[in-house]
Design an enzyme around this catalytic site. Structure first.
Site, PDB file in Angstrom:
ATOM      1  N   LYS A  11       0.841  -1.219   0.000  1.00  0.00           N
ATOM      2  CA  LYS A  11       0.000   0.000   0.000  1.00  0.00           C
ATOM      3  C   LYS A  11       0.868   1.258   0.000  1.00  0.00           C
ATOM      4  O   LYS A  11       0.669   2.168  -0.794  1.00  0.00           O
ATOM      5  CB  LYS A  11      -0.921   0.038   1.246  1.00  0.00           C
ATOM      6  CG  LYS A  11      -1.872  -1.131   1.354  1.00  0.00           C
ATOM      7  CD  LYS A  11      -2.787  -0.991   2.544  1.00  0.00           C
ATOM      8  CE  LYS A  11      -2.072  -1.014   3.894  1.00  0.00           C
ATOM      9  NZ  LYS A  11      -1.408  -2.295   4.201  1.00  0.00           N
ATOM     10  N   ARG A  41      10.906  -1.251  11.327  1.00  0.00           N
ATOM     11  CA  ARG A  41       9.805  -0.896  12.220  1.00  0.00           C
ATOM     12  C   ARG A  41       9.674  -1.887  13.368  1.00  0.00           C
ATOM     13  O   ARG A  41       9.890  -3.081  13.199  1.00  0.00           O
ATOM     14  CB  ARG A  41       8.489  -0.876  11.416  1.00  0.00           C
ATOM     15  CG  ARG A  41       8.199   0.472  10.823  1.00  0.00           C
ATOM     16  CD  ARG A  41       7.077   0.477   9.829  1.00  0.00           C
ATOM     17  NE  ARG A  41       5.891  -0.261  10.203  1.00  0.00           N
ATOM     18  CZ  ARG A  41       4.810  -0.368   9.429  1.00  0.00           C
ATOM     19  NH1 ARG A  41       4.787   0.238   8.251  1.00  0.00           N
ATOM     20  NH2 ARG A  41       3.764  -1.070   9.810  1.00  0.00           N
ATOM     21  N   ARG A  94      -1.005  -9.206  12.997  1.00  0.00           N
ATOM     22  CA  ARG A  94      -1.481  -8.160  12.058  1.00  0.00           C
ATOM     23  C   ARG A  94      -2.272  -8.794  10.915  1.00  0.00           C
ATOM     24  O   ARG A  94      -3.289  -8.261  10.481  1.00  0.00           O
ATOM     25  CB  ARG A  94      -0.290  -7.363  11.516  1.00  0.00           C
ATOM     26  CG  ARG A  94       0.223  -6.349  12.521  1.00  0.00           C
ATOM     27  CD  ARG A  94       1.612  -5.858  12.192  1.00  0.00           C
ATOM     28  NE  ARG A  94       1.710  -5.118  10.958  1.00  0.00           N
ATOM     29  CZ  ARG A  94       2.873  -4.817  10.367  1.00  0.00           C
ATOM     30  NH1 ARG A  94       4.009  -5.171  10.932  1.00  0.00           N
ATOM     31  NH2 ARG A  94       2.884  -4.135   9.250  1.00  0.00           N
ATOM     32  N   ARG A 125      11.521  -5.335   5.148  1.00  0.00           N
ATOM     33  CA  ARG A 125      11.324  -3.903   4.861  1.00  0.00           C
ATOM     34  C   ARG A 125      12.275  -3.034   5.688  1.00  0.00           C
ATOM     35  O   ARG A 125      12.541  -3.299   6.852  1.00  0.00           O
ATOM     36  CB  ARG A 125       9.889  -3.500   5.196  1.00  0.00           C
ATOM     37  CG  ARG A 125       9.713  -1.973   5.154  1.00  0.00           C
ATOM     38  CD  ARG A 125       8.306  -1.515   5.331  1.00  0.00           C
ATOM     39  NE  ARG A 125       7.582  -2.246   6.343  1.00  0.00           N
ATOM     40  CZ  ARG A 125       6.264  -2.391   6.363  1.00  0.00           C
ATOM     41  NH1 ARG A 125       5.542  -1.853   5.402  1.00  0.00           N
ATOM     42  NH2 ARG A 125       5.687  -3.057   7.323  1.00  0.00           N
ATOM     43  N   ARG A 171      -9.927   0.647   8.336  1.00  0.00           N
ATOM     44  CA  ARG A 171      -9.450  -0.687   8.693  1.00  0.00           C
ATOM     45  C   ARG A 171     -10.580  -1.596   9.132  1.00  0.00           C
ATOM     46  O   ARG A 171     -10.361  -2.760   9.401  1.00  0.00           O
ATOM     47  CB  ARG A 171      -8.485  -0.608   9.875  1.00  0.00           C
ATOM     48  CG  ARG A 171      -7.136  -0.042   9.561  1.00  0.00           C
ATOM     49  CD  ARG A 171      -6.379  -0.983   8.672  1.00  0.00           C
ATOM     50  NE  ARG A 171      -5.160  -1.502   9.239  1.00  0.00           N
ATOM     51  CZ  ARG A 171      -3.961  -0.957   9.054  1.00  0.00           C
ATOM     52  NH1 ARG A 171      -3.813   0.126   8.360  1.00  0.00           N
ATOM     53  NH2 ARG A 171      -2.902  -1.538   9.568  1.00  0.00           N
TER      54      ARG A 171
HETATM   55  P1  AP5 Z   1       4.815  -1.568   1.910  1.00  0.00           P
HETATM   56  O1  AP5 Z   1       4.512  -0.730   0.731  1.00  0.00           O
HETATM   57  O2  AP5 Z   1       5.545  -0.934   3.045  1.00  0.00           O
HETATM   58  O3  AP5 Z   1       3.492  -2.332   2.414  1.00  0.00           O
HETATM   59  P2  AP5 Z   1       2.227  -1.800   3.200  1.00  0.00           P
HETATM   60  O4  AP5 Z   1       1.032  -2.457   2.616  1.00  0.00           O
HETATM   61  O5  AP5 Z   1       2.222  -0.291   3.255  1.00  0.00           O
HETATM   62  O6  AP5 Z   1       2.548  -2.450   4.590  1.00  0.00           O
HETATM   63  P3  AP5 Z   1       2.373  -1.946   6.092  1.00  0.00           P
HETATM   64  O7  AP5 Z   1       3.049  -2.975   6.934  1.00  0.00           O
HETATM   65  O8  AP5 Z   1       2.847  -0.522   6.246  1.00  0.00           O
HETATM   66  O9  AP5 Z   1       0.864  -2.037   6.275  1.00  0.00           O
HETATM   67  P4  AP5 Z   1       0.136  -2.111   7.606  1.00  0.00           P
HETATM   68  O10 AP5 Z   1      -1.247  -1.937   7.138  1.00  0.00           O
HETATM   69  O11 AP5 Z   1       0.418  -3.263   8.461  1.00  0.00           O
HETATM   70  O12 AP5 Z   1       0.803  -0.900   8.427  1.00  0.00           O
HETATM   71  P5  AP5 Z   1       0.301   0.520   8.855  1.00  0.00           P
HETATM   72  O13 AP5 Z   1       1.477   1.407   8.930  1.00  0.00           O
HETATM   73  O14 AP5 Z   1      -0.881   0.961   8.069  1.00  0.00           O
HETATM   74  O15 AP5 Z   1       5.630  -2.848   1.383  1.00  0.00           O
HETATM   75  C1  AP5 Z   1       6.125  -3.813   2.304  1.00  0.00           C
HETATM   76  C2  AP5 Z   1       7.508  -4.298   1.852  1.00  0.00           C
HETATM   77  O16 AP5 Z   1       7.353  -5.076   0.650  1.00  0.00           O
HETATM   78  C3  AP5 Z   1       8.491  -3.169   1.513  1.00  0.00           C
HETATM   79  O17 AP5 Z   1       9.759  -3.541   1.943  1.00  0.00           O
HETATM   80  C4  AP5 Z   1       8.429  -3.070  -0.030  1.00  0.00           C
HETATM   81  O18 AP5 Z   1       9.658  -2.639  -0.571  1.00  0.00           O
HETATM   82  C5  AP5 Z   1       8.105  -4.507  -0.416  1.00  0.00           C
HETATM   83  N1  AP5 Z   1       7.258  -4.627  -1.598  1.00  0.00           N
HETATM   84  C6  AP5 Z   1       6.152  -3.873  -1.914  1.00  0.00           C
HETATM   85  N2  AP5 Z   1       5.614  -4.302  -3.080  1.00  0.00           N
HETATM   86  C7  AP5 Z   1       6.369  -5.370  -3.483  1.00  0.00           C
HETATM   87  C8  AP5 Z   1       6.330  -6.242  -4.623  1.00  0.00           C
HETATM   88  N3  AP5 Z   1       5.388  -6.127  -5.585  1.00  0.00           N
HETATM   89  N4  AP5 Z   1       7.258  -7.227  -4.699  1.00  0.00           N
HETATM   90  C9  AP5 Z   1       8.213  -7.354  -3.752  1.00  0.00           C
HETATM   91  N5  AP5 Z   1       8.314  -6.550  -2.655  1.00  0.00           N
HETATM   92  C10 AP5 Z   1       7.403  -5.570  -2.533  1.00  0.00           C
HETATM   93  O19 AP5 Z   1      -0.256   0.215  10.334  1.00  0.00           O
HETATM   94  C11 AP5 Z   1       0.610  -0.153  11.380  1.00  0.00           C
HETATM   95  C12 AP5 Z   1      -0.206  -0.277  12.664  1.00  0.00           C
HETATM   96  O20 AP5 Z   1      -0.803   0.993  12.981  1.00  0.00           O
HETATM   97  C13 AP5 Z   1      -1.406  -1.247  12.591  1.00  0.00           C
HETATM   98  O21 AP5 Z   1      -1.022  -2.573  12.882  1.00  0.00           O
HETATM   99  C14 AP5 Z   1      -2.342  -0.658  13.648  1.00  0.00           C
HETATM  100  O22 AP5 Z   1      -1.945  -1.018  14.956  1.00  0.00           O
HETATM  101  C15 AP5 Z   1      -2.127   0.846  13.489  1.00  0.00           C
HETATM  102  N6  AP5 Z   1      -3.084   1.461  12.542  1.00  0.00           N
HETATM  103  C16 AP5 Z   1      -2.789   2.036  11.340  1.00  0.00           C
HETATM  104  N7  AP5 Z   1      -3.901   2.488  10.751  1.00  0.00           N
HETATM  105  C17 AP5 Z   1      -4.922   2.199  11.594  1.00  0.00           C
HETATM  106  C18 AP5 Z   1      -6.323   2.399  11.541  1.00  0.00           C
HETATM  107  N8  AP5 Z   1      -6.914   2.984  10.478  1.00  0.00           N
HETATM  108  N9  AP5 Z   1      -7.068   1.965  12.588  1.00  0.00           N
HETATM  109  C19 AP5 Z   1      -6.516   1.383  13.664  1.00  0.00           C
HETATM  110  N10 AP5 Z   1      -5.200   1.142  13.771  1.00  0.00           N
HETATM  111  C20 AP5 Z   1      -4.405   1.544  12.743  1.00  0.00           C
END
Ligand code: AP5
Length: 212
Positions: free
Chosen positions: A13, A155, A166, A122, A88
């Protein structure tokens, strides 16, 4: 252009949202980044959020909604935005519908087996937030950001143990949003089974077809 990028943890994402930002000059609004910023500042909200984030659970809806509302009121969101990590769950989607309309939801679908490796490999830039992967998208110099020479870090919630929770949280609470937005004819699914560049091309094509 008001977009949502939906997908499991590690689906890409953030990577694709940053690409769309460059294509269309609209900001990426990541609730994960907003929460991590609060954690870094160690304010009351950040201390509370950290407990949930480090165990792989969702931070309470009211906290996240408050942060989101403040962010969406900033000037740079006036022409649109890409929501990354929000909503979410169904409650958050209903709350979002009360504050803004959405033009398109891009659902990134990835085999769960690939996600753990993507997440644990990552690395993120401390300074500019650029995303790397030690194998799939390595920086030219280990540990250093290509864009701003900032230090790369892993992270705290990117451990194998937390990732499992997660993914469970995603399956139970976030996945129902696919049906929620499909039934409103807003969602298109892109399967991410290739490289980051291949995925960029799919995203670009989807948006060109939708908005031109
Ligand atoms: P990346 O682009 O970083 O993936 P992502 O989908 O953004 O992953 P996240 O882990 O950031 O998502 P998340 O939803 O768990 O975290 P968030 O910060 O929102 O890519 C991942 C890796 O893969 C990278 O190294 C990249 O280079 C690689 N990659 C990408 N595409 C690829 C491909 N095609 N092929 C190979 N490699 C590839 O949330 C974190 C925490 O915050 C949550 O757990 C929760 O506690 C809290 N939180 C956040 N938002 C909310 C909400 N709305 N409500 C409640 N809690 C929330």
């Amino acid at each position: 252009m008001k977009l949502i990028v939906l997908g499991a943890p590690g689906s890409g994402k953030g990577t694709q949202a940053k690409f769309i930002t460059q294509l269309y000059q609209i900001p990426q609004v990541s609730t994960g980044d907003l929460l991590r910023d609060a954690v870094k500042r160690e304010n009351a909200l950040g201390v509370k959020a950290k407990e949930y984030m480090n165990t792989g659970n969702l931070v309470p809806d009211a906290i996240v909604l408050e942060l989101l509302k403040i962010r969406l009121m900033k000037d740079d969101c006036s022409k649109g935005f890409i929501l990354d990590g929000y909503p979410r769950n169904i409650t958050q989607a209903d709350e979002l519908a009360k504050i803004t309309e959405i033009d398109q939801v891009i659902n990134i679908s990835v085999d769960h087996g690939l996600l753990v490796k993507r997440i644990t490999g990552r690395r993120t830039c401390k300074e500019c937030g650029a995303i790397y992967h030690i194998e799939y998208q390595p920086p030219s110099q280990e540990g250093i950001c290509d864009k701003c020479s900032g230090e790369l870090f892993q992270r705290e919630d990117d451990t194998e143990e937390t990732v499992k929770n997660r993914l469970n949280t995603y399956d139970k609470q976030t996945k129902p949003l696919i049906e929620y937005y499909s039934s409103q004819n807003l969602l298109q699914t892109l399967i991410s089974d290739g490289t980051i560049e291949e995925m960029r091309q799919k995203v670009k094509l989807l948006l060109e077809n939708r908005f031109h």
